[in-house]
Write a protein that holds these residues in place. Structure first.
Motif, PDB file in Angstrom:
ATOM      1  N   PHE A 108      29.123  28.735  47.109  1.00  0.00           N
ATOM      2  CA  PHE A 108      30.251  29.162  46.299  1.00  0.00           C
ATOM      3  C   PHE A 108      31.519  28.775  47.023  1.00  0.00           C
ATOM      4  O   PHE A 108      31.755  29.209  48.149  1.00  0.00           O
ATOM      5  N   THR A 109      32.335  27.919  46.412  1.00  0.00           N
ATOM      6  CA  THR A 109      33.570  27.469  47.040  1.00  0.00           C
ATOM      7  C   THR A 109      34.693  27.507  46.011  1.00  0.00           C
ATOM      8  O   THR A 109      34.440  27.670  44.816  1.00  0.00           O
ATOM      9  N   ALA A 110      35.926  27.333  46.473  1.00  0.00           N
ATOM     10  CA  ALA A 110      37.055  27.238  45.546  1.00  0.00           C
ATOM     11  C   ALA A 110      36.770  26.102  44.579  1.00  0.00           C
ATOM     12  O   ALA A 110      36.311  25.029  44.970  1.00  0.00           O
ATOM     13  N   GLY A 111      37.008  26.359  43.310  1.00  0.00           N
ATOM     14  CA  GLY A 111      36.745  25.375  42.274  1.00  0.00           C
ATOM     15  C   GLY A 111      35.430  25.592  41.550  1.00  0.00           C
ATOM     16  O   GLY A 111      35.210  25.022  40.477  1.00  0.00           O
ATOM     17  N   THR A 112      34.544  26.425  42.118  1.00  0.00           N
ATOM     18  CA  THR A 112      33.278  26.718  41.455  1.00  0.00           C
ATOM     19  C   THR A 112      33.552  27.370  40.101  1.00  0.00           C
ATOM     20  O   THR A 112      34.365  28.291  40.008  1.00  0.00           O
ATOM     21  N   GLN A 113      32.888  26.883  39.056  1.00  0.00           N
ATOM     22  CA  GLN A 113      33.002  27.475  37.721  1.00  0.00           C
ATOM     23  C   GLN A 113      31.692  28.178  37.394  1.00  0.00           C
ATOM     24  O   GLN A 113      30.623  27.700  37.763  1.00  0.00           O
ATOM     25  N   PHE A 114      31.790  29.302  36.708  1.00  0.00           N
ATOM     26  CA  PHE A 114      30.595  30.076  36.382  1.00  0.00           C
ATOM     27  C   PHE A 114      30.836  30.919  35.147  1.00  0.00           C
ATOM     28  O   PHE A 114      31.970  31.214  34.785  1.00  0.00           O
ATOM     29  N   ASP A 115      29.731  31.281  34.490  1.00  0.00           N
ATOM     30  CA  ASP A 115      29.817  32.088  33.276  1.00  0.00           C
ATOM     31  C   ASP A 115      30.303  33.494  33.598  1.00  0.00           C
ATOM     32  O   ASP A 115      29.924  34.084  34.610  1.00  0.00           O
ATOM     33  N   MET A 116      31.128  34.023  32.721  1.00  0.00           N
ATOM     34  CA  MET A 116      31.735  35.328  32.942  1.00  0.00           C
ATOM     35  C   MET A 116      30.710  36.456  32.914  1.00  0.00           C
ATOM     36  O   MET A 116      30.780  37.380  33.716  1.00  0.00           O
ATOM     37  N   HIS A 117      29.747  36.381  31.994  1.00  0.00           N
ATOM     38  CA  HIS A 117      28.807  37.490  31.807  1.00  0.00           C
ATOM     39  C   HIS A 117      27.844  37.665  32.980  1.00  0.00           C
ATOM     40  O   HIS A 117      27.240  38.720  33.121  1.00  0.00           O
ATOM     41  N   SER A 118      27.701  36.647  33.829  1.00  0.00           N
ATOM     42  CA  SER A 118      26.726  36.718  34.916  1.00  0.00           C
ATOM     43  C   SER A 118      27.354  37.082  36.253  1.00  0.00           C
ATOM     44  O   SER A 118      26.696  36.982  37.287  1.00  0.00           O
ATOM     45  N   SER A 119      28.609  37.517  36.241  1.00  0.00           N
ATOM     46  CA  SER A 119      29.284  37.866  37.492  1.00  0.00           C
ATOM     47  C   SER A 119      30.076  39.161  37.334  1.00  0.00           C
ATOM     48  O   SER A 119      30.542  39.477  36.248  1.00  0.00           O
ATOM     49  N   GLY A 120      30.233  39.867  38.424  1.00  0.00           N
ATOM     50  CA  GLY A 120      31.028  41.089  38.410  1.00  0.00           C
ATOM     51  C   GLY A 120      32.471  40.814  38.032  1.00  0.00           C
ATOM     52  O   GLY A 120      33.061  41.512  37.209  1.00  0.00           O
ATOM     53  N   VAL A 121      33.061  39.773  38.633  1.00  0.00           N
ATOM     54  CA  VAL A 121      34.461  39.472  38.357  1.00  0.00           C
ATOM     55  C   VAL A 121      34.651  39.031  36.905  1.00  0.00           C
ATOM     56  O   VAL A 121      35.631  39.404  36.262  1.00  0.00           O
ATOM     57  N   GLY A 122      33.707  38.285  36.383  1.00  0.00           N
ATOM     58  CA  GLY A 122      33.788  37.889  34.977  1.00  0.00           C
ATOM     59  C   GLY A 122      33.694  39.081  34.052  1.00  0.00           C
ATOM     60  O   GLY A 122      34.452  39.205  33.086  1.00  0.00           O
ATOM     61  N   LYS A 123      32.769  39.985  34.354  1.00  0.00           N
ATOM     62  CA  LYS A 123      32.626  41.191  33.524  1.00  0.00           C
ATOM     63  C   LYS A 123      33.862  42.077  33.644  1.00  0.00           C
ATOM     64  O   LYS A 123      34.283  42.691  32.661  1.00  0.00           O
ATOM     65  N   ALA A 124      34.473  42.137  34.840  1.00  0.00           N
ATOM     66  CA  ALA A 124      35.701  42.930  35.010  1.00  0.00           C
ATOM     67  C   ALA A 124      36.805  42.389  34.110  1.00  0.00           C
ATOM     68  O   ALA A 124      37.535  43.161  33.472  1.00  0.00           O
ATOM     69  N   MET A 125      36.928  41.059  34.037  1.00  0.00           N
ATOM     70  CA  MET A 125      37.934  40.457  33.162  1.00  0.00           C
ATOM     71  C   MET A 125      37.568  40.659  31.693  1.00  0.00           C
ATOM     72  O   MET A 125      38.427  41.021  30.879  1.00  0.00           O
ATOM     73  N   LEU A 126      36.311  40.431  31.336  1.00  0.00           N
ATOM     74  CA  LEU A 126      35.874  40.621  29.952  1.00  0.00           C
ATOM     75  C   LEU A 126      36.146  42.038  29.464  1.00  0.00           C
ATOM     76  O   LEU A 126      36.510  42.239  28.301  1.00  0.00           O
ATOM     77  N   ALA A 127      35.981  43.022  30.344  1.00  0.00           N
ATOM     78  CA  ALA A 127      36.198  44.427  29.970  1.00  0.00           C
ATOM     79  C   ALA A 127      37.661  44.693  29.594  1.00  0.00           C
ATOM     80  O   ALA A 127      37.958  45.660  28.904  1.00  0.00           O
ATOM     81  N   GLU A 128      38.565  43.822  30.046  1.00  0.00           N
ATOM     82  CA  GLU A 128      39.993  43.960  29.725  1.00  0.00           C
ATOM     83  C   GLU A 128      40.380  43.218  28.445  1.00  0.00           C
ATOM     84  O   GLU A 128      41.463  43.423  27.923  1.00  0.00           O
ATOM     85  N   TYR A 129      39.506  42.336  27.969  1.00  0.00           N
ATOM     86  CA  TYR A 129      39.800  41.533  26.789  1.00  0.00           C
ATOM     87  C   TYR A 129      39.503  42.301  25.509  1.00  0.00           C
ATOM     88  O   TYR A 129      38.723  43.246  25.503  1.00  0.00           O
ATOM     89  N   SER A 130      40.074  41.813  24.419  1.00  0.00           N
ATOM     90  CA  SER A 130      39.769  42.394  23.102  1.00  0.00           C
ATOM     91  C   SER A 130      38.325  42.057  22.752  1.00  0.00           C
ATOM     92  O   SER A 130      37.780  41.044  23.215  1.00  0.00           O
ATOM     93  N   PRO A 131      37.694  42.898  21.927  1.00  0.00           N
ATOM     94  CA  PRO A 131      36.329  42.585  21.484  1.00  0.00           C
ATOM     95  C   PRO A 131      36.233  41.197  20.832  1.00  0.00           C
ATOM     96  O   PRO A 131      35.245  40.493  21.006  1.00  0.00           O
ATOM     97  N   GLN A 132      37.289  40.795  20.116  1.00  0.00           N
ATOM     98  CA  GLN A 132      37.286  39.486  19.465  1.00  0.00           C
ATOM     99  C   GLN A 132      37.236  38.363  20.500  1.00  0.00           C
ATOM    100  O   GLN A 132      36.504  37.384  20.331  1.00  0.00           O
TER     101      GLN A 132
END
Length: 186
Positions: free
Chosen positions: A60-84
């Motif tokens: 895992f390095t700077a620039g690594t891209q990954f799906d939001m649903h499979s990571s804690g940080v992605g889920k933290a951001m998703l939880a702040e987004y609208s359901p849409q």
């Protein structure tokens, strides 16, 4: 090009403000990694990855891209987004399993995001990589716009030690609070 320029500029400001804080967090914690990430086109992108005292091999390095649903940080951001917005991201990128622990069901993910929205942090319990876990928090503006997120990556067995989790959670929340305050003053 204006949108891309604005995105790069905001990510550069976030990086400049957050890097010293996540470096301090990595130094204060006996953790594997501290990562600053942001969202681009419905996926997470690591802006900075700081190795803590434990030199654990992690791809895992700077620039690594990954799906939001499979990571804690992605889920933290998703939880702040609208359901849409969450549905748009799922429709575009799906809910692919990275490990046997990755959430691949929309209803389960929605339930997890509701729980994250009510609590202080998001967890990745071996959802991105077996043997590893994260504690994460989204970075938001006073207006509620999501700038990105910070995650602390630890060996998964450390999740069983409540005192370690509470200590890391306190340090993580203090760090994200400082970053949010400093970005507001930029």
């Amino acid at each position: 090009y204006v949108e891309i320029g604005g995105t790069v500029r905001s990510q550069t400001a976030l990086y400049d403000v957050a890097k010293p804080e996540i470096t301090r967090l990595a130094q204060k914690s006996a953790t594997a990694l501290v990562t600053l990430s942001t969202e681009q086109r419905g996926r997470c992108v690591a802006l900075a990855v700081i190795q803590g005292e434990q030199n654990i091999s992690y791809d895992f390095t700077a620039g690594t891209q990954f799906d939001m649903h499979s990571s804690g940080v992605g889920k933290a951001m998703l939880a702040e987004y609208s359901p849409q917005r969450v549905e748009e991201i799922i429709d575009t990128h799906g809910l692919e399993a990275r490990t046997k622990h990755t959430i691949t069901d929309r209803d389960t993910l929605r339930s997890e995001l509701d729980h994250i929205a009510r609590s202080d942090v998001a967890y990745d319990r071996e959802e991105y990589r077996l043997g590893m876990a994260t504690i994460s928090n989204a970075l938001t503006t006073a207006a509620g716009n999501v700038l990105g997120g910070v995650s602390v990556t630890i060996p998964a067995d450390m999740l069983r030690d409540e005192s370690v989790i509470e200590s890391l959670k306190t340090k993580l929340l203090a760090t994200t609070n400082v970053i949010e305050l400093n970005i507001a003053n930029e």
